[in-house]
Design an enzyme around this catalytic site. Structure first.
Site, PDB file in Angstrom:
ATOM      1  N   HIS A 281       0.848  -1.189   0.000  1.00  0.00           N
ATOM      2  CA  HIS A 281       0.000   0.000   0.000  1.00  0.00           C
ATOM      3  C   HIS A 281       0.887   1.244   0.000  1.00  0.00           C
ATOM      4  O   HIS A 281       1.974   1.252   0.598  1.00  0.00           O
ATOM      5  CB  HIS A 281      -0.892   0.033   1.230  1.00  0.00           C
ATOM      6  CG  HIS A 281      -1.933  -1.035   1.255  1.00  0.00           C
ATOM      7  ND1 HIS A 281      -3.081  -0.920   1.993  1.00  0.00           N
ATOM      8  CD2 HIS A 281      -2.002  -2.241   0.638  1.00  0.00           C
ATOM      9  CE1 HIS A 281      -3.821  -2.004   1.828  1.00  0.00           C
ATOM     10  NE2 HIS A 281      -3.181  -2.815   1.009  1.00  0.00           N
TER      11      HIS A 281
ATOM     12  N   GLU B   3       0.743   3.933   1.632  1.00  0.00           N
ATOM     13  CA  GLU B   3       1.066   4.421   2.975  1.00  0.00           C
ATOM     14  C   GLU B   3       2.245   3.658   3.575  1.00  0.00           C
ATOM     15  O   GLU B   3       3.177   4.256   4.115  1.00  0.00           O
ATOM     16  CB  GLU B   3      -0.134   4.268   3.921  1.00  0.00           C
ATOM     17  CG  GLU B   3      -1.383   4.973   3.480  1.00  0.00           C
ATOM     18  CD  GLU B   3      -2.345   4.062   2.729  1.00  0.00           C
ATOM     19  OE1 GLU B   3      -1.940   3.446   1.713  1.00  0.00           O
ATOM     20  OE2 GLU B   3      -3.503   3.970   3.147  1.00  0.00           O
TER      21      GLU B   3
ATOM     22  N   CYS C 252      -6.584   1.735   5.379  1.00  0.00           N
ATOM     23  CA  CYS C 252      -7.164   0.477   5.855  1.00  0.00           C
ATOM     24  C   CYS C 252      -6.646   0.206   7.266  1.00  0.00           C
ATOM     25  O   CYS C 252      -5.728   0.880   7.748  1.00  0.00           O
ATOM     26  CB  CYS C 252      -6.784  -0.664   4.902  1.00  0.00           C
ATOM     27  SG  CYS C 252      -5.040  -1.136   4.994  1.00  0.00           S
TER      28      CYS C 252
ATOM     29  N   CYS D  47      -2.778  -0.254   7.440  1.00  0.00           N
ATOM     30  CA  CYS D  47      -2.023   0.992   7.305  1.00  0.00           C
ATOM     31  C   CYS D  47      -2.169   1.870   8.541  1.00  0.00           C
ATOM     32  O   CYS D  47      -1.201   2.495   8.984  1.00  0.00           O
ATOM     33  CB  CYS D  47      -2.458   1.738   6.049  1.00  0.00           C
ATOM     34  SG  CYS D  47      -1.961   0.882   4.534  1.00  0.00           S
TER      35      CYS D  47
END
Length: 161
Positions: free
Chosen positions: A58, A60, A88, A91
């Site tokens: 991801h 992040e 999410c 993260c």
């Protein structure tokens, strides 16, 4: 350093540029930017789950890892992370672990966003770190890019018979 709305918008535009890079790479178009306490950009990343076959790829997470390497410190104290989509739970947990000062995100994610699902790990007093979150910055632009991406994917999908 406390940032004002104009600065939030400026950094979110950079995150949107990263999301566009993800779009071009056939990744879910999410971009992130990690900003140091003095306002310098430490890292700019976009999703790389598909390309790297990495479920943790991801934007992040990639930003946090890259920024920590640049600072030679996993503690990202007083740093702000900008991301085009609501983080999410994975993260959000990584943000708590990194000791982030603030997360600013664009589009809300009713199906996968930690806050939308009721996970408030960034405010949980049982954990050793809390931080602030601001949502909805450039929400329309961020969500429009995501909607366009998934609309195109659905229209290109061919059912196997």
């Amino acid at each position: 350093m406390k940032l004002n709305l104009q600065e939030h918008l400026w950094f979110m535009n950079i995150a949107l540029e990263e999301a566009q890079n993800a779009y071009k790479a056939n990744e879910v178009p999410v971009g992130a930017v990690l900003v140091s306490p003095d306002g310098a950009i430490l890292s700019k990343q976009f999703n790389l789950k598909e390309i790297h076959f990495n479920p943790t790829g991801h934007a992040e997470i990639l930003c946090l890892v890259d920024g920590a390497k640049k600072l030679q410190n996993w503690r990202l104290t007083d740093c702000t992370l900008y991301v085009t989509l609501e983080p999410c739970p994975m993260c959000l947990s990584a943000m708590v672990q990194s000791r982030l000062r603030q997360c600013v995100f664009g589009a809300y994610d009713a199906k996968g966003g930690a806050l939308s699902l009721g996970y408030r790990l960034h405010q949980d007093k049982r954990l050793n770190h809390q931080f602030s979150m601001i949502g909805g910055i450039k929400h329309f632009e961020c969500s429009r890019l995501l909607s366009q991406f998934f609309r195109e994917r659905r229209s290109n999908y061919k059912m196997k018979i």
